[in-house]
Structure formats: structure tokens, C-alpha cells
Scaffold this motif. Structure first.
Motif, PDB file in Angstrom:
ATOM      1  N   UNK A 243       7.875  -3.740  20.649  1.00  0.00           N
ATOM      2  CA  UNK A 243       8.364  -3.647  22.147  1.00  0.00           C
ATOM      3  C   UNK A 243       7.932  -2.160  22.337  1.00  0.00           C
ATOM      4  N   UNK A 244       7.420  -1.991  23.348  1.00  0.00           N
ATOM      5  CA  UNK A 244       6.599  -0.763  23.761  1.00  0.00           C
ATOM      6  C   UNK A 244       5.553  -0.166  23.315  1.00  0.00           C
ATOM      7  N   UNK A 245       4.902  -1.198  22.525  1.00  0.00           N
ATOM      8  CA  UNK A 245       3.719  -0.779  21.677  1.00  0.00           C
ATOM      9  C   UNK A 245       2.397  -1.095  22.655  1.00  0.00           C
ATOM     10  N   UNK A 246       1.288  -0.741  22.063  1.00  0.00           N
ATOM     11  CA  UNK A 246       0.057  -1.326  23.025  1.00  0.00           C
ATOM     12  C   UNK A 246      -0.104  -2.553  23.486  1.00  0.00           C
ATOM     13  N   UNK A 247       0.626  -3.677  22.657  1.00  0.00           N
ATOM     14  CA  UNK A 247       0.561  -4.985  23.096  1.00  0.00           C
ATOM     15  C   UNK A 247       1.181  -5.028  24.504  1.00  0.00           C
ATOM     16  N   UNK A 248       2.275  -4.392  24.704  1.00  0.00           N
ATOM     17  CA  UNK A 248       2.993  -4.571  25.855  1.00  0.00           C
ATOM     18  C   UNK A 248       2.240  -4.135  26.962  1.00  0.00           C
TER      19      UNK A 248
ATOM     20  N   UNK B 145       0.178   5.275  27.492  1.00  0.00           N
ATOM     21  CA  UNK B 145      -1.122   4.439  26.967  1.00  0.00           C
ATOM     22  C   UNK B 145      -1.859   5.285  26.073  1.00  0.00           C
ATOM     23  N   UNK B 146      -2.218   6.518  26.747  1.00  0.00           N
ATOM     24  CA  UNK B 146      -3.120   7.431  26.086  1.00  0.00           C
ATOM     25  C   UNK B 146      -2.462   7.969  24.712  1.00  0.00           C
TER      26      UNK B 146
ATOM     27  N   UNK C  38       9.916   7.964  23.930  1.00  0.00           N
ATOM     28  CA  UNK C  38       9.831   8.205  25.445  1.00  0.00           C
ATOM     29  C   UNK C  38       8.658   7.634  26.016  1.00  0.00           C
ATOM     30  N   UNK C  39       7.285   7.776  25.397  1.00  0.00           N
ATOM     31  CA  UNK C  39       6.285   6.975  25.839  1.00  0.00           C
ATOM     32  C   UNK C  39       6.431   5.548  25.585  1.00  0.00           C
ATOM     33  N   UNK C  40       6.879   5.004  24.549  1.00  0.00           N
ATOM     34  CA  UNK C  40       7.144   3.618  24.148  1.00  0.00           C
ATOM     35  C   UNK C  40       7.851   3.069  25.322  1.00  0.00           C
TER      36      UNK C  40
ATOM     37  N   UNK D 204       7.422  -0.053  27.388  1.00  0.00           N
ATOM     38  CA  UNK D 204       8.238  -1.429  27.508  1.00  0.00           C
ATOM     39  C   UNK D 204       9.019  -1.800  28.898  1.00  0.00           C
ATOM     40  N   UNK D 205       9.378  -0.609  29.556  1.00  0.00           N
ATOM     41  CA  UNK D 205      10.011  -0.872  31.017  1.00  0.00           C
ATOM     42  C   UNK D 205       8.909  -1.619  31.752  1.00  0.00           C
ATOM     43  N   UNK D 206       7.756  -1.201  31.880  1.00  0.00           N
ATOM     44  CA  UNK D 206       6.850  -1.863  32.686  1.00  0.00           C
ATOM     45  C   UNK D 206       6.617  -3.235  32.457  1.00  0.00           C
ATOM     46  N   UNK D 207       6.508  -3.506  30.961  1.00  0.00           N
ATOM     47  CA  UNK D 207       6.101  -4.920  30.485  1.00  0.00           C
ATOM     48  C   UNK D 207       7.323  -5.672  31.009  1.00  0.00           C
ATOM     49  N   UNK D 208       8.557  -5.422  30.966  1.00  0.00           N
ATOM     50  CA  UNK D 208       9.914  -6.105  31.205  1.00  0.00           C
ATOM     51  C   UNK D 208      10.010  -6.366  32.754  1.00  0.00           C
TER      52      UNK D 208
END
Length: 894
Positions: A209-214, A256-257, A319-321, A325-329
Motif C-alpha cells: 500500500x502506498x507503492x507504485x501499484x497504488x 510518484x517521482x 511520507x511520500x508513500x 496511498x491516500x489518493x488511492x483510497x
């Protein structure tokens, strides 16, 4: 020269140019790896280099057969289609065939291109499909449809690719909701694999969660939402329905970057598609300042250089992840299905929750700003009510609501009150069933730090050891989640223990203070390099002073924060040692503080990592609680249920049988309070009903088989040797008693319970023997069969030598109870031990008021509260009893 691409000069040149490009890209990444955008630049450049190679190779094939250029489209899909080609990732290629072209006519050309790509060092993952196959949605292979979302023409027939795009858009319009639902299921499965959290000690930067797949999920859902609303004007989009636009979200783009840079670093470092950010990789990343950004530097994070602080660098990662994760949720919560990714608690439909906001489809939406009427996002009372309701009901914030709250932080800060008003708002949030989710949301937005500035120091703070799973802030939220989960039904062994601790939570007079302790207990870790509990207490005093708690509440909260590790420390000692209990009790002092610290410790252990709270630890924690509670109350048998049964514990039992209140109260009278505290109301009702059947059968037995430990409870009129007799039955059947206890009431009704293991697996291997076992126990207890005969009939085999030798120790305590003598026996656990001791106690005319029997490994720890002739056991009798007990233990072991 052989026929095919392998011998073609243009193909060879293209491959060499591709390899030179990769070396240039790698060199640029190494030179700029401290820049956040270096990873994004590298994967984009690698995709461009691959485009050039694929284009050249397919152009060569088209020169040999022009039909390939007109009737085959070479399409980049998946990560390659997105223009994100990581150093060791697969190159996802789709060879799309025109219906007029037979697959066999393109097969050799496709094979030669793929072979050439492999020769160039590319990990090509090719697939060949017809146009018709791409225009069908297969619910069992949603991954293919997701890959097509990122389709991009690289070479070949552009007109064919446009026909594909037109047909696939129709698929999305028709099946978009089904694809989104399947995508949510994939995310749910992936999250479950990682425990639903991004805060892992060694996270997977792609799949956690919070990784690139999200990040990819956000893009896919945006495309699917747009396809579903194709042709609509922007004005038709309501809040939360506007597709997520990553390009317009600078914070998301930066996150993401950063993640892309980290993944490139891992691939280059290991030369394989390994995305786990392990400790060594963290050390190297921190030492090189990997992914440092202007914003990170502005927040105080400087490039550490050689020997840099990896734990602090991981704070930047988390913090980046967390942003991703927040955007994905958020976008997942917008899926228009009855079953979303989040828990089923997300309500559907629309309702007005409070003035200033509403909840639709499980998302909270702030009312629009009303000119002179003000903006609800800037009104502190509205915002705090929003999060209190979020904690009570459970929902998420819409994207627009989050954006408005972020922008309104300065106004909320200026308007925030302290004192009782602030405590009233915070208490409403902390005591909500979904407080953990509300606090996480507040923390991510910066609102929690407005209320509790002391919390900022543990934001994404990493504890680098093999025991802790989460960052310090997430550990705090999981702890609060655990406490609230006690109020919900749970399954298995963990659920049984949860019921016991849940009763403690119900008994608390001020549970909000426990949740405040949970929130503040680790705040000192952000500043302390030594004993963080001392610093946490200091910071807690600052918080409670601003909240203006009264003196008693202040001392309770700060004392619990100061001593929050004491119960865990006591569990590492002999919890049956009187000094251990006495020393621990001296620190908690009050029953309310003990209950709170027990609950805190239960949740604190669970919040370290998912497997930390074993049934064994939960049981020991409960026993320490009981032992300390008894010490604080002076004795286990002194606090008994009185006539009239006015306590809350009695009322809880009576509530199950209100029509028989008088009978229930008469049954309970005289039982130790411990009986009510260690049994559920359902169990006590069962015991009461068993006692009510004495007229038909004076021996009432309740047996529950379980492979790990079975339990048998007998309810009878008290008589001599009853406890010893039942222990003898268990010994005769080869059962090993793990724990046991015995209670009696004023009417002389005895409730004896024994938990035991089946050493020879008799009951496990032969189900019919379970009934025979109960019948055998019943026959002995009714006098139809003699226990001595049953014991004699058991062949006594040679006992195995113990792995650990336990020295026998017998201690008496005449001060623990006002009217009983406590004797504690620690001895080698052997078959028949409990019966041997019970017979010895009976031979001295001792009545067992309460028995607490336990086994730890090969050590038996048995505690008996004794009276003799209605009084305590005198000094001379204690000496004689000790001598005989030692002899009985020795004889039984021989």
C-alpha cells in the motif's frame, strides 16, 4: 549471412544504439539520483529507447513484408505502455492482428523481433491477440483489460490501432463498473498480503500500500471514470466524481517521482526486478541522499552523506508513500458499487450528518462556501464535528473536502481553542469506534498536529529493529484500533481472550482517558534517545495542562504514560512471584489504573506486529491482571458477591434472565468476584442452569473438546475430595492439566473447571472416546465407579526424563487474605500431581476456597486459598502440611 533479423545490419545497429542509450540513461541516473525526478526521467528515457528499437526491428520486418505494416499494430501495454520502463521490468508488447491477417502469416516475424529484443537484453513479455479478442472483457482476466488501459502504438498499422481504441472505449463504457469492481478486489487482496498498511520495516516499493501499484490504480480508475462519463461537460461532475488528474496534483507527482527513483535504484543495485527496500538498501539510499527534494530539504531533511541516518530517510519514504496511498483510497471510495474497498461500514445513499457537511456513498462532503456566510472548511467547530462523526460512523473524505481542509489550515489554527472546549472535541474523536481512521486522516492533513503539536515528532518515525512492524505514529493508531476492536465480535482463540479484556473496557469509568494515554504514550520517541517514557510523560503534562484536565485525571494519565512499559516488563518475570506482583501493584496503585494499563498493554503488544500477541501472552497478561487486582483488593476470596447482588457484574448476568432475577442472585451470592470477572455472562448462565438440574442429576458436566486444549466444567454440591477426584479422573485418562480453578457459593454449589491437553491423542484419534470420557467422569463423581480402580487400570509406563528440572517450592502467605491462607506450589509437572496435592490438603482437613492451577512448559504453578475449620491454617499445621506436600509431590514423581 542467415535469413532474418539476426543477420540484418539495421537490426544489429538498432540493438547497439539501444544498448548505448541504456548506458547513457544509467549514467545520468547515477549522477542525478539525489534528485526526486531522476527515476521518472530514467524510466521515460528507457521507454523511448525501447520504442526506437522496436520501431526499427518492426520496420525491418515490414520492409520484407508490407502487409505487416498495414495489418499488425505493435502496441506497448502495461508499464511500458505508460512510458514507465524500469531497468529490470518486463517489456509488455501486444502484437495486434487485423482480422484479415492469419496469425501464421505474422508468426515468424514476431518471433524474430522477440528474439532480437532478448538478444538486446530486454525482458520482453509478448502477447498476440486479434482485434476481436481485445474487444471482449473477461472477468477472470481483468489484468489484461487493465494492461490495455495503458495501450500505446509503437509501430505498425495506426489505422488498426485506432479501430482498437474505438472498440475498447465501447468495452470501457459497457463494462467499466465491472472492471472497477474487479480492480477493487485485486487491491483488497494485495492489501491483505501486506496487512493493510504501508508502514513495513522493509516495504515493497511496487506492491505495498502506498507503492507504485497504488499510483497505477489512481490512473486506471481515472481512465475508467472518464470513459463512463465520456461526452459529459465538466459542470456535470459532482464532488468526488471528477476523475483524478495526477498531472494537476503536484504533491502526488512528487511522491510518484520519489518512488520511481527508489525502484530504479533497487533495480540498478541488484540487477534484477527486486523491489524490496531492505535494510542494506535503506542504508545506501540514505548515505547517497537518494530522492532528496526541495520540499524535503525545506522540511529539515538534509542530504546525510556517508553514514547517513537510514531511519530518518525512511520517514521521507513513508511520507511520500502515504500521499499515494491516500489518493488511492480516495479514488477507490468513489467506485459506484455496493461493495467498496474499505470496510462494509461505509454507508451508501445520502444523508445530512450535521450542519456544514453531508455523507454520500461513504464519503464526507463539505457544504459549499456561502459567500458572507463563510466557508465550513474554515470553521473549527464544523471541522471537529466532521472528524468526530467520522470516528463514530466510519467514512472517508472526498478529494475536494481534503483539498479544502488543507487550504483552510491557517484559519483553523487561528480559531482553535484550548482548555475544556478542545478536550471536548478531542474526546469525541478518541472514543469513536473508528477513531484510528479519523486520526490517520487528521494526521495526514496536518490537523492532528494543530491539536497536539507534540505528535509531530513521531510522524513516520521508524524504529529499526526486527520486532516493530510499523512506524511510531502508525503503531499508535493501530493501538487505538485494537482497543476499539475489543467492542466487536472476534473469532478463534484471540476472540475468546478479547471477550475478557472487553469486559475490562466496559468497566472503565473514563475510557476517554485511556485513549488519550494511547495517543500520547510514544510522543517522547521523537526527542528522546534514552528512556522515551520519561520524555513522553513530560510532553503529556504539557498536553493535559492545555486541555485543563483536573488534578486526578492529570495524575492518572501522566502516571500511565510514565509506567506504560511496566506491565510488559513484569510479564518477563515470574508473574506468580509475590514480589513481582507487589512491585507492579505499587506502580499502578489504583484498580482503575490497573484496568487501563492492562488494556493498554494488551493493545500495545498487538500493535507491534500482527503476530506479537500470542494466546500465551494474552493469558499471562490476564493472569497478571488478576493477581495484581487481587493484591490491590487484598485477596481473591475476600471480595464476594453479596446478597442482593447490586454490582454491575451481577446486573450483567441477570440481564440474560430477568424473569429469574431472585434465583440468579441467590445462586451468585457467595461466589468470589473473580468468578464473575473470569467468566462471560453466557457461561455463568449455563452454570446456573446446570445447578437448576440437580434434582434430575446431581452431577452436571459440561465438556468442550479442542485439539489444542479441551475443557471440562463440573457443577455439583460441595463434598470432600471433589476437586481431587476430578483431577484423578483426568490423570487416569492420561490428560495433562494445563489450568484449573474452583469456586463455591453460599449454597455450597461448586464450579470446578479444568483445561487439559490430551498427551496420547486419545480423544483426537477416537471421537467415540469423548463420550466415554464424560461418562467415566460422571460415574466416578456419582460413586458408581471408584477413581482408585480407574487409576489402577491405567498401565503406568516409564516416564520421559524432563527437559528442564524444576525444583519444588512451597510458599505460604497469611496476609494475602483476611480469612484464608494462600499456598503456592511450584513443582515439576507430572501426571497425577494435582490429585496428589488435593488429597494431601484434604487429609489435613483443609478446605479449598479457591484454586488457581497453571502450567508453564514443564512447571506446575498451583495456588490454593485454604481454610481449616472456617479459619486460617495455623503455623504448626502449615509446617506439617508443607512436609506432607513435599512428600506427596516426590512420591507422585517417582
Amino acid at each position: 549471412m542467415t535469413d532474418g533479423v539476426e543477420g540484418d545490419d539495421s537490426g544489429k545497429t538498432a540493438r547497439e544504439e539501444y544498448k548505448r542509450s541504456l548506458l547513457t540513461i544509467h549514467g545520468a541516473f547515477d549522477a542525478e539520483s539525489d534528485a526526486c525526478a531522476s527515476g521518472a526521467a530514467a524510466i521515460s528515457a528507457r521507454a523511448g529507447a525501447m520504442d526506437a528499437l522496436v520501431g526499427a526491428l518492426w520496420g525491418t520486418e515490414g520492409g520484407k513484408n508490407s502487409r505487416l505494416l498495414e495489418q499488425v499494430a505493435v502496441v506497448a501495454v502495461g508499464g511500458y505502455g505508460r512510458g514507465e520502463l524500469f531497468p529490470c521490468s518486463d517489456v509488455d508488447l501486444l502484437f495486434l492482428l487485423d482480422p484479415k491477417l492469419a496469425e501464421r502469416d505474422a508468426k515468424e516475424a514476431i518471433r524474430r523481433v522477440n528474439q532480437s529484443l532478448w538478444d538486446a537484453g530486454a525482458r520482453v513479455a509478448p502477447v498476440t491477440r486479434s482485434l476481436a479478442e481485445c474487444e471482449r472483457f473477461d472477468p477472470e482476466n481483468v489484468e489484461f483489460s487493465l494492461a490495455l488501459l495503458d495501450a500505446r502504438l509503437v509501430a505498425g498499422a495506426s489505422s488498426l490501432f485506432e479501430r482498437f481504441r474505438t472498440g475498447f472505449d465501447k468495452v470501457l463504457a459497457r463494462e467499466g463498473k465491472a472492471i472497477m469492481t474487479k480492480l477493487a478486489e485485486l487491491v483488497r487482496t494485495r492489501y491483505a498480503k501486506y496487512g493493510g498498511t504501508l508502514f513495513h520495516l522493509e516495504p515493497n516499493v511496487k506492491d505495498c500500500p502506498g507503492g507504485l501499484r497504488d499510483a497505477h490504480v489512481c490512473g486506471w480508475l481515472a481512465r475508467l471514470q472518464a470513459a463512463g462519463r465520456k461526452g459529459s461537460e465538466d459542470k456535470d461532475f459532482e464532488d468526488g466524481e471528477r476523475p483524478f488528474d495526477a498531472a494537476q496534483d503536484a504533491e502526488f507527482q512528487e511522491a510518484f517521482c520519489f518512488l520511481a527513483t527508489v525502484r530504479c535504484f533497487l533495480h540498478y543495485r541488484r540487477e534484477r526486478d527486486d523491489n524490496t527496500l531492505d535494510w542494506r538498501a535503506q542504508d545506501e539510499a540514505a548515505a547517497g541522499g537518494l530522492g532528496q527534494t526541495v520540499d524535503a530539504a525545506r522540511e529539515g531533511w538534509q542530504r546525510p552523506g556517508p553514514g547517513g541516518d537510514a531511519a530518518y530517510w525512511m520517514r521521507v519514504y513513508f511520507r511520500h508513500a502515504r500521499i499515494v496511498n491516500r489518493r488511492a483510497l480516495q479514488v477507490l471510495s468513489e467506485i459506484p458499487t455496493k461493495r467498496g474497498l474499505r470496510l462494509p461500514r461505509l454507508g451508501r445513499g445520502s444523508k445530512q450528518v450535521a450542519q456544514g457537511f453531508r455523507v454520500e456513498q461513504g464519503r464526507a462532503i463539505l457544504d459549499a462556501a456561502a459567500g458572507a456566510g463563510g466557508d465550513p472548511a474554515r470553521e473549527t467547530q464544523v471541522v471537529m464535528r466532521l472528524f468526530a462523526e467520522m470516528a463514530r460512523v466510519g467514512f472517508v473524505l472526498s478529494r475536494e473536502t481534503e483539498d479544502r481542509l488543507t487550504q483552510a489550515i491557517p484559519w483553523i489554527s487561528a480559531d482553535l481553542e484550548e482548555g475544556p472546549a478542545l478536550w471536548h472535541m478531542l474526546r469525541a474523536i478518541l472514543t469513536g469506534s473508528f477513531a484510528g481512521d479519523a486520526l490517520r486522516s487528521m494526521h495526514a492533513l496536518g490537523l492532528l498536529e494543530l491539536l497536539i503539536p507534540e505528535f509531530h515528532g513521531i510522524d513516520a518515525l521508524v524504529v529499526r529493529d526486527a520486532y516493530h512492524r510499523y512506524t511510531v505514529d502508525e503503531h499508535t493508531f493501530v493501538l487505538i484500533d485494537t482497543l476499539h476492536t475489543l467492542r466487536r465480535p472476534q473469532e478463534g482463540a484471540a476472540g475468546e481472550w478479547a471477550k475478557s479484556f472487553a469486559r475490562l473496557l466496559e468497566d472503565l469509568q473514563h475510557p476517554e482517558l485511556l485513549f488519550l494515554v494511547a495517543l500520547l504514550h510514544d510522543t517522547g520517541k521523537g526527542r528522546s534517545t534514552g528512556l522515551h517514557a520519561v520524555e513522553s510523560e513530560r510532553m503529556t503534562r504539557s498536553v493535559v495542562a492545555r486541555l485543563e484536565l483536573d488534578g486526578q485525571e492529570t495524575e492518572l494519565v501522566t502516571g500511565l504514560v510514565r509506567h506504560h512499559l511496566e506491565m510488559s516488563a513484569a510479564l518477563r518475570r515470574d508473574i506468580f512471584d509475590a514480589e513481582t506482583v507487589r512491585g507492579f501493584a505499587a506502580k499502578v496503585m489504583m484498580p482503575e489504573a490497573l484496568r487501563m494499563l492492562t488494556l493498554f498493554t494488551y493493545a500495545d503488544i498487538n500493535a507491534v506486529h500482527p503476530d506479537a500477541l500470542t494466546p500465551w501472552k494474552a493469558e499471562n497478561l490476564w493472569r497478571l491482571y488478576i493477581a495484581t487486582s487481587n493484591y490491590l483488593d487484598r485477596s481473591v476470596d475476600e471480595e464476594r458477591v453479596s446478597a442482593g447482588g447490586g454490582s454491575e457484574l451481577v446486573h450483567r448476568v441477570v440481564a440474560f434472565m430477568p424473569e429469574r432475577r431472585a434465583e440468579v442472585e441467590a445462586y451468585l451470592e457467595g461466589f468470589p468476584e473473580r468468578y464473575l470477572r473470569t467468566r462471560t455472562p453466557e457461561q455463568i448462565r449455563a452454570h446456573f442452569e446446570m445447578a437448576a438440574r440437580f434434582a434430575t442429576d446431581p452431577v452436571q458436566l459440561d465438556f468442550h473438546y479442542a485439539p489444542e486444549a479441551s475443557e471440562i466444567t463440573l457443577v455439583m454440591r460441595d463434598r470432600e475430595l471433589l476437586f481431587a477426584t476430578m483431577a484423578g479422573v483426568l490423570a487416569a485418562w492420561g490428560m495433562n492439566i494445563v489450568t484449573a480453578d474452583a469456586f463455591s457459593n453460599k449454597q455450597g454449589v461448586v464450579v470446578d473447571s479444568f483445561r487439559f491437553t490430551d498427551s496420547f491423542r486419545t480423544l483426537e484419534m477416537n471421537e467415540s472416546e469423548r463420550g466415554a470420557f464424560v461418562r467415566s467422569a460422571h460415574a466416578v463423581l456419582t460413586g458408581e465407579e471408584e477413581v482408585e480402580k480407574l487409576l489402577a487400570g491405567r498401565r503406568r509406563g516409564r516416564r520421559k526424563a524432563p527437559k528442564v528440572e524444576v525444583s519444588t517450592r512451597i510458599d505460604f502467605d497469611v496476609d494475602a487474605s483476611s480469612h484464608s491462607t494462600l499456598v503456592q506450589v511450584v513443582a515439576q509437572d507430572t501426571p497425577g500431581l494435582l490429585r496428589a496435592m488435593s488429597l494431601t490438603l484434604a487429609s489435613h482437613g483443609c478446605n479449598v476456597e479457591v484454586a488457581l492451577v497453571d502450567t508453564e512448559g514443564e512447571m506446575a504453578i498451583d495456588v490454593f486459598y485454604l481454610t481449616r475449620g472456617g479459619a486460617k491454617v495455623d503455623r504448626a499445621e502449615r509446617a506439617a502440611l508443607k512436609k506432607d506436600l513435599l512428600r506427596a509431590i516426590e512420591d507422585n514423581a517417582g
